[in-house]
Design a protein around this motif. Structure first.
Motif, short mmCIF file in Angstrom:
data_model
loop_
_atom_site.label_atom_id
_atom_site.label_comp_id
_atom_site.label_asym_id
_atom_site.label_seq_id
_atom_site.Cartn_x
_atom_site.Cartn_y
_atom_site.Cartn_z
N PHE A 134 -11.78 -5.80 -0.45
CA PHE A 134 -11.39 -4.59 0.34
C PHE A 134 -10.30 -5.16 1.43
O PHE A 134 -10.49 -6.40 2.06
N VAL A 135 -9.54 -4.24 2.09
CA VAL A 135 -8.90 -4.43 3.09
C VAL A 135 -9.65 -3.50 4.38
O VAL A 135 -10.13 -2.60 3.99
N ASN A 136 -9.74 -4.07 5.65
CA ASN A 136 -10.39 -3.54 6.67
C ASN A 136 -9.33 -2.91 7.85
O ASN A 136 -8.64 -3.96 8.09
N PHE A 137 -9.60 -1.78 8.14
CA PHE A 137 -8.60 -1.34 9.11
C PHE A 137 -9.03 -1.74 10.65
O PHE A 137 -10.41 -1.22 10.97
N ASN A 138 -8.55 -2.59 11.45
CA ASN A 138 -9.02 -2.87 12.64
C ASN A 138 -8.54 -1.90 13.57
O ASN A 138 -7.42 -1.48 13.84
N PHE A 144 1.23 -0.48 7.78
CA PHE A 144 2.43 -0.64 6.83
C PHE A 144 2.14 -1.94 6.33
O PHE A 144 2.72 -2.28 5.33
N ALA A 145 1.69 -2.96 7.05
CA ALA A 145 1.30 -4.47 6.48
C ALA A 145 0.31 -4.16 5.42
O ALA A 145 0.40 -4.87 4.31
N THR A 146 -0.52 -3.45 5.60
CA THR A 146 -1.48 -2.99 4.59
C THR A 146 -0.93 -2.43 3.23
O THR A 146 -1.18 -2.84 2.00
N VAL A 147 -0.07 -1.60 3.25
CA VAL A 147 0.90 -1.19 2.09
C VAL A 147 1.16 -2.25 1.18
O VAL A 147 1.16 -2.09 0.14
N ALA A 148 2.01 -3.12 1.89
CA ALA A 148 2.68 -4.14 1.40
C ALA A 148 1.75 -5.02 0.70
O ALA A 148 1.96 -5.81 -0.55
N VAL A 149 0.60 -5.49 1.45
CA VAL A 149 -0.63 -6.56 0.78
C VAL A 149 -1.17 -5.70 -0.44
O VAL A 149 -1.39 -6.32 -1.43
N LEU A 152 0.69 8.96 4.67
CA LEU A 152 1.35 7.71 4.28
C LEU A 152 1.71 7.45 2.63
O LEU A 152 2.62 6.89 2.46
N PHE A 153 0.44 7.60 2.02
CA PHE A 153 0.35 7.30 0.71
C PHE A 153 1.43 8.46 0.00
O PHE A 153 2.24 8.06 -0.98
N ASN A 154 1.52 9.64 0.53
CA ASN A 154 2.51 10.67 -0.22
C ASN A 154 3.82 10.44 0.05
O ASN A 154 4.74 10.55 -0.79
N LYS A 155 4.10 9.54 1.24
CA LYS A 155 5.49 9.20 1.72
C LYS A 155 5.93 7.85 0.90
O LYS A 155 7.11 7.80 0.73
N TYR A 156 4.93 6.93 0.77
CA TYR A 156 5.52 5.63 0.43
C TYR A 156 4.71 4.89 -0.63
O TYR A 156 4.94 3.88 -1.46
N GLY A 157 3.76 5.79 -1.46
CA GLY A 157 2.72 5.32 -2.47
C GLY A 157 3.73 4.99 -3.77
O GLY A 157 3.50 3.78 -4.39
N SER A 158 4.34 5.82 -4.00
CA SER A 158 5.42 5.53 -5.21
C SER A 158 6.02 4.44 -5.06
O SER A 158 6.55 3.69 -5.99
N SER A 159 6.85 4.16 -3.94
CA SER A 159 7.75 3.16 -3.43
C SER A 159 6.99 1.69 -3.61
O SER A 159 7.51 0.99 -4.13
N TYR A 160 5.81 1.80 -3.30
CA TYR A 160 4.92 0.64 -3.24
C TYR A 160 4.08 0.45 -4.40
O TYR A 160 3.08 -0.32 -4.38
N MET A 161 4.26 1.42 -5.33
CA MET A 161 3.17 0.99 -6.63
C MET A 161 1.81 1.29 -6.26
O MET A 161 1.25 0.30 -6.66
N LEU A 162 1.71 2.37 -5.56
CA LEU A 162 0.26 2.31 -5.13
C LEU A 162 -0.34 3.50 -6.19
O LEU A 162 0.35 4.36 -6.43
N LYS A 163 -1.80 3.69 -6.10
CA LYS A 163 -2.35 4.77 -6.83
C LYS A 163 -3.79 5.31 -5.91
O LYS A 163 -4.32 4.43 -5.43
N GLN A 164 -4.04 6.34 -5.77
CA GLN A 164 -4.82 7.09 -5.18
C GLN A 164 -6.29 7.20 -6.24
O GLN A 164 -6.27 7.30 -7.36
N LEU A 165 -7.38 6.89 -5.57
CA LEU A 165 -8.61 6.63 -6.29
C LEU A 165 -9.48 7.79 -5.71
O LEU A 165 -9.56 7.90 -4.58
#
Length: 311
Positions: free
Chosen positions: A205-209, A239-244, A258-271
């Motif tokens: 996982f990623v943790n948000f500080n 933003f760093a998390t999105v890329a990672v 953020l997901f709705n704005k950039y999720g498709s550009s960064y090839m992410l999916k919602q779980l």
């Protein structure tokens, strides 16, 4: 001689330059000669000379260097405690004497994510309403000095952050409620569309500080229900998390906007998950006295109206 003149003479410290108070307070807050010089528009050597005068007067070093920061001595802490309230009161009174028409700049502090959410709303309102002012944005980082002190020393007019400041002279206005969701890469080899309790225990996982109460509450709820997650990447930057996440098998919480704005550009999916994450609150933070200024007040009202209209 009038009583007023006698009182003034009795309170004078002969040979003391009152400008030194401004230098002392800025160095105290920022723990840096360089930062104080930038705020005052003076050279670092001039600030150092002022500090030397204060050190000689109080027979104390006041600030001791430790790496890149200056550590306050006990004497410096005592001086700050003794003068801070009256010094800030003087600033308040002087600001109220300044005409609203002379202000032509508004200082806005916020994190990169809050900036992406808030600054377009501000600039859209300022443009539409033909407000003659200059918006100065400064990025709020994890190592930024205490926001309480920033507001007190007039270095900032409006702060947008997930952490409210609880003080009687501060106004915390909720402007946005951000749902948080779980995301991973669309190419994740083991996860389709659901985050199961087993995956919570076995995946990485990623943790948000963040020091935000809502963020920490969500992290504690996950820990209580599923135990300690295997966190291998931590960041304060969404933003760093999105890329990672796009280039890895990591799972991360993320603001739904953020997901709705950039999720498709960064090839992410919602779980999907049986454990909903707490919403993220964004607050507009300012001093009550600052909101008496017509320009700041209008902008703050415009931000609230902008988010209410769904901008």
């Amino acid at each position: 001689m009038s009583d007023n003149k006698k009182n003034i003479e009795n309170q004078l410290i002969h040979g003391f330059d009152l400008n030194l108070l401004e230098v002392f307070e800025l160095v105290y807050v920022y723990e840096s000669v360089r930062e104080a010089s930038l705020r005052l528009g003076r050279s670092s050597s001039a600030i150092s000379q002022s500090l030397n005068k204060l050190r000689e007067m109080f027979s104390d070093p006041l600030f001791v260097r430790s790496g890149t920061r200056l550590i306050k001595t006990a004497t410096a802490v005592n001086i700050h405690s003794a003068i801070n309230e009256n010094y800030l009161g003087l600033l308040n009174n002087l600001q109220e004497l300044v005409s609203n028409n002379v202000r032509n700049s508004v200082n806005v502090f916020c994190s990169p994510y809050c900036g992406v959410r808030v600054l377009p709303v501000i600039m859209n309102y300022v443009t539409q309403e033909n407000i003659e002012c200059n918006i100065i944005h400064q990025t709020l980082e994890l190592d930024e000095v205490n926001l309480d002190d920033q507001l007190s020393l007039r270095q900032v007019d409006l702060i947008f952050d997930i952490n409210p400041i609880f003080r009687t002279d501060i106004v915390n206005t909720p402007v946005s409620l951000e749902p948080i969701i779980w995301v991973c890469s669309k190419n994740h080899p083991r996860i389709k569309d659901t985050l199961t309790p087993e995956m919570m225990r076995n995946e990485k996982f990623v943790n948000f500080n963040s020091q935000g109460m809502s963020v920490k509450q969500g992290q504690e709820e996950i820990k209580d229900k599923y135990g300690q997650r295997n966190i291998i990447f931590s960041s304060a930057s969404v933003f760093a998390t999105v890329a990672v996440v796009e280039q890895s098998e990591l799972i991360s919480p993320m603001p739904a906007w953020l997901f709705n704005k950039y999720g498709s550009s960064y090839m992410l999916k919602q779980l999907k998950s049986e454990l909903p994450l707490p919403d993220l609150h964004i607050y507009m933070i300012s001093r009550k006295s600052t909101l008496r200024n017509d320009v700041v007040r209008r902008i703050s009202e415009g931000v609230v109206a902008g988010f209410q209209s769904g901008m």
